[in-house]
Design a protein around this motif. Structure first.
Motif, short mmCIF file in Angstrom:
data_model
loop_
_atom_site.label_atom_id
_atom_site.label_comp_id
_atom_site.label_asym_id
_atom_site.label_seq_id
_atom_site.Cartn_x
_atom_site.Cartn_y
_atom_site.Cartn_z
N TYR A 152 17.71 67.43 -66.46
CA TYR A 152 16.53 67.37 -65.23
C TYR A 152 16.63 65.75 -64.79
O TYR A 152 16.13 66.20 -63.78
CB TYR A 152 15.59 67.29 -66.51
CG TYR A 152 14.18 67.48 -66.06
CD1 TYR A 152 13.46 68.16 -66.04
CD2 TYR A 152 13.96 65.93 -65.44
CE1 TYR A 152 12.49 69.08 -65.39
CE2 TYR A 152 12.21 66.56 -64.68
CZ TYR A 152 11.80 67.17 -64.21
OH TYR A 152 10.31 67.61 -64.46
N GLN A 158 13.69 71.11 -72.00
CA GLN A 158 13.36 69.56 -70.79
C GLN A 158 12.47 69.33 -71.26
O GLN A 158 11.83 69.65 -72.14
CB GLN A 158 12.85 70.30 -69.79
CG GLN A 158 11.88 71.78 -69.42
CD GLN A 158 11.36 72.41 -68.08
OE1 GLN A 158 11.17 71.30 -67.22
NE2 GLN A 158 12.11 73.19 -68.09
N ARG A 160 15.48 72.94 -62.75
CA ARG A 160 15.33 72.35 -63.65
C ARG A 160 14.00 73.27 -64.46
O ARG A 160 14.35 73.13 -65.65
CB ARG A 160 14.67 70.92 -63.40
CG ARG A 160 13.51 70.29 -62.09
CD ARG A 160 13.06 69.58 -61.58
NE ARG A 160 14.81 69.14 -61.81
CZ ARG A 160 14.20 67.40 -60.65
NH1 ARG A 160 12.50 66.37 -61.23
NH2 ARG A 160 15.45 66.48 -60.68
N ASP A 161 13.52 73.86 -63.73
CA ASP A 161 12.46 74.74 -63.81
C ASP A 161 12.62 75.59 -64.79
O ASP A 161 12.40 76.00 -65.61
CB ASP A 161 11.19 74.86 -63.26
CG ASP A 161 10.58 73.63 -62.24
OD1 ASP A 161 10.25 72.95 -62.97
OD2 ASP A 161 9.93 73.77 -60.89
N VAL A 167 6.05 63.12 -64.06
CA VAL A 167 7.40 63.54 -63.82
C VAL A 167 7.59 64.68 -63.44
O VAL A 167 6.99 65.57 -62.65
CB VAL A 167 8.07 63.48 -64.48
CG1 VAL A 167 9.75 63.89 -64.24
CG2 VAL A 167 8.09 61.87 -64.64
N ASN A 168 7.15 65.69 -64.61
CA ASN A 168 6.48 66.78 -64.28
C ASN A 168 5.42 67.90 -65.13
O ASN A 168 5.10 68.77 -65.13
CB ASN A 168 8.09 67.80 -65.34
CG ASN A 168 7.92 67.62 -66.24
OD1 ASN A 168 7.55 66.99 -66.89
ND2 ASN A 168 9.00 67.79 -67.09
N ASN A 224 14.30 74.21 -58.10
CA ASN A 224 13.36 74.38 -59.26
C ASN A 224 14.78 75.16 -60.21
O ASN A 224 13.65 75.00 -60.91
CB ASN A 224 12.50 75.25 -58.78
CG ASN A 224 10.94 75.03 -57.92
OD1 ASN A 224 9.98 73.96 -58.53
ND2 ASN A 224 11.53 74.49 -56.44
N ARG A 268 5.21 73.54 -55.05
CA ARG A 268 5.50 72.78 -56.43
C ARG A 268 3.95 71.75 -56.24
O ARG A 268 3.14 71.74 -57.12
CB ARG A 268 6.41 71.87 -55.99
CG ARG A 268 6.21 70.38 -56.80
CD ARG A 268 6.91 69.13 -56.33
NE ARG A 268 7.36 68.79 -55.33
CZ ARG A 268 6.46 67.44 -54.93
NH1 ARG A 268 5.14 67.42 -56.01
NH2 ARG A 268 5.65 67.15 -54.12
#
Length: 501
Positions: free
Chosen positions: A499, A132, A126-127, A138-139, A124, A405
């Motif tokens: 990302y 971002q 990228r979080d 996707v997110n 995680n 997630r």
């Protein structure tokens, strides 16, 4: 999920284009169709549908003319808020590329084995990005698209409402306002009379240009205050518990864990609130597989339940070898054989036995009792037992990150059946999106970039400080705008690259 969303968007916009082209192509429908478009103020192009209206002009004027002195004080405060936001935004945009370069030059201090011990943080990373992209499918879960669209629309409308009211206060005519849908993202804008703006002083222009950023920051404060006081309000109508708020359709246990069910236990860790849930996940992730929760079984029970036994098992050998989905490989130490042994047993039967962490936890139950632990060759795949209120315990096999997630837990559940759950699910989620989107709009619009509010704020500010300097150094101001625009593009490009790569 993302590919399906892209296909749906392609089909939707292709259908819109074909219908629009067909109605404009044939003489029988062209005239009436154009009349309808004009009456709605609608314009359609590839990937874009927009509406323009003058219906709200009188409303903007009436709001702006009520207590104009208070409004001027309000928007004067907005100038200072916008400048603070601009300084913060520019500092962050300069800092992030430098931080990225610094991080790239740092030596790798951890081996791959050490990194895999920290399952959730690694998967995680990228979080943790400061900037971002926000992409539905996707997110942003597809089931949250309603909250996503509504929050983004509210934030953009509130932003443009600030410009419109400020213009009315400064006696600048609002020609109209518009709303649009660009591919997937909704938005709004106001059309101001540019000639009248140029006729007023630079300071009055600043009130208009800074109003959008200011209103977005006000909206952020309102959303944050609501989220802070929400728990105190909910206590009167809801009980504190760990309830399933959302479970993604791609979750391995989507069909097993009902929404709004209460989580009671995860792998021996008691869960009472959402904080307990995430702390338990962290605790399970931080433990090595050798320290994971085990179960006390006698040697006779091991022999009875085992479909296959491997003596002197190595740490990277799965004793089940995919014999059955119901079975799982467990390792243990017996009194007769001190080496590590592996036994392929039915997971549900094993997990119904008393829990243990160490062999000593089972010693009081008998001398031939062993603490058997679930086997994992990569320290990522785990056997996790989730106990909930609406069915038998769930056995999950996989990465902790999959649970982290795909499952969202809330800390409250309605005391009475007639009380809706939207107050603990949909409304807080909406305000979370509002806070995020509104801050993002303020952050980016405060940067002195072309096509953003920051461009006009910078020019009006320099003209207010020194009109002669504004005329003499106009070329330098252009270079400043080019630099800031490039800086913003670099940061956005880095955000996408970090990302997705």
């Amino acid at each position: 999920m993302f590919i399906r969303l892209v296909l749906q968007l392609v089909i939707f916009w292709f259908t819109v284009y074909v219908i629009n082209y067909t109605l404009l192509r044939f003489p029988n429908t062209k005239r009436s169709y154009i009349r309808i478009l004009r009456s709605l103020g609608c314009h359609i192009s590839i990937g874009n549908i927009g509406f323009y209206s003058t219906s709200f002009n009188r409303l903007f004027y009436q709001i702006g003319r009520k207590k104009p002195r208070l409004w001027k004080i309000w928007f004067t405060i907005g100038i200072f808020v916008a400048f603070i936001t601009a300084i913060f935004s520019c500092s962050i945009l300069v800092f992030l590329p430098l931080k990225y370069i610094y991080d790239r030059q740092q030596p790798i201090l951890f081996t791959r084995q050490n990194l895999t011990d920290q399952n959730i943080p690694i998967e995680n990373d990228r979080d943790k990005l400061w900037i971002q992209p926000i992409i539905p499918g996707v997110n942003v879960p597809l089931e949250e698209l309603g909250h996503f669209f509504l929050a983004l629309l509210v934030c953009t409308i509130f932003h443009e409402l600030g410009h419109a009211i400020a213009a009315s206060v400064e006696q600048v005519r609002v020609n109209g306002c518009g709303y649009f849908l660009f591919i997937l993202y909704p938005g709004a804008y106001v059309d101001l009379n540019e000639e009248q703006i140029q006729m007023i002083t630079a300071y009055r222009q600043l009130r208009i240009y800074c109003a959008g950023v200011f209103h977005n920051m006000v909206l952020v404060v309102v959303a944050v205050i609501f989220l802070l006081i929400q728990p105190f309000i909910l206590r009167h109508f809801y009980i504190e518990t760990a309830s399933v708020a959302r479970i993604s359709k791609d979750s391995p246990i989507y069909s097993l864990l009902p929404k709004h069910s209460t989580i009671q236990d995860i792998d021996g860790c008691i869960v009472r609130t959402s904080n307990d849930w995430y702390q338990c996940l962290r605790s399970i992730s931080d433990r090595h597989v050798l320290d994971s929760t085990g179960y006390c079984l006698t040697q006779a029970e091991i022999q009875l339940l085992s479909s296959y036994t491997e003596f002197n098992q190595t740490s990277n050998y799965d004793c089940c070898q995919n014999l059955s989905q119901k079975n799982y490989c467990f390792f243990y130490h017996s009194k007769q054989n001190d080496s590590q042994n592996g036994a392929c047993m039915e997971a549900r039967s094993v997990t119904n036995h008393p829990r243990c962490l160490l062999q000593s936890d089972c010693s009081r139950q008998g001398s031939d009792v062993s603490c058997v632990h679930p086997f994992s060759s990569d320290n990522i795949t785990r056997l996790i037992r989730i106990v909930h209120s609406q069915g038998p315990a769930i056995l999950f096999v996989g990465s902790i990150n999959e649970i982290y997630r795909t499952i969202s837990i809330q800390s409250y559940k309605a005391k009475y059946s007639f009380i809706s759950t939207i107050f603990i699910t949909d409304i807080p989620l909406f305000f979370q999106y509002v806070a995020a989107f509104s801050f993002a709009l303020a952050f980016f619009n405060a940067v002195p970039c072309y096509a953003l509010d920051g461009q006009y704020i910078l020019l009006a500010f320099i003209e207010h400080l020194s009109p002669s300097l504004y005329r003499r150094r106009h070329k330098n101001l252009v270079y400043s705008l080019i630099f800031c625009t490039t800086l913003l593009i670099v940061n956005i490009s880095l955000a996408f690259a970090r990302y997705f790569l």
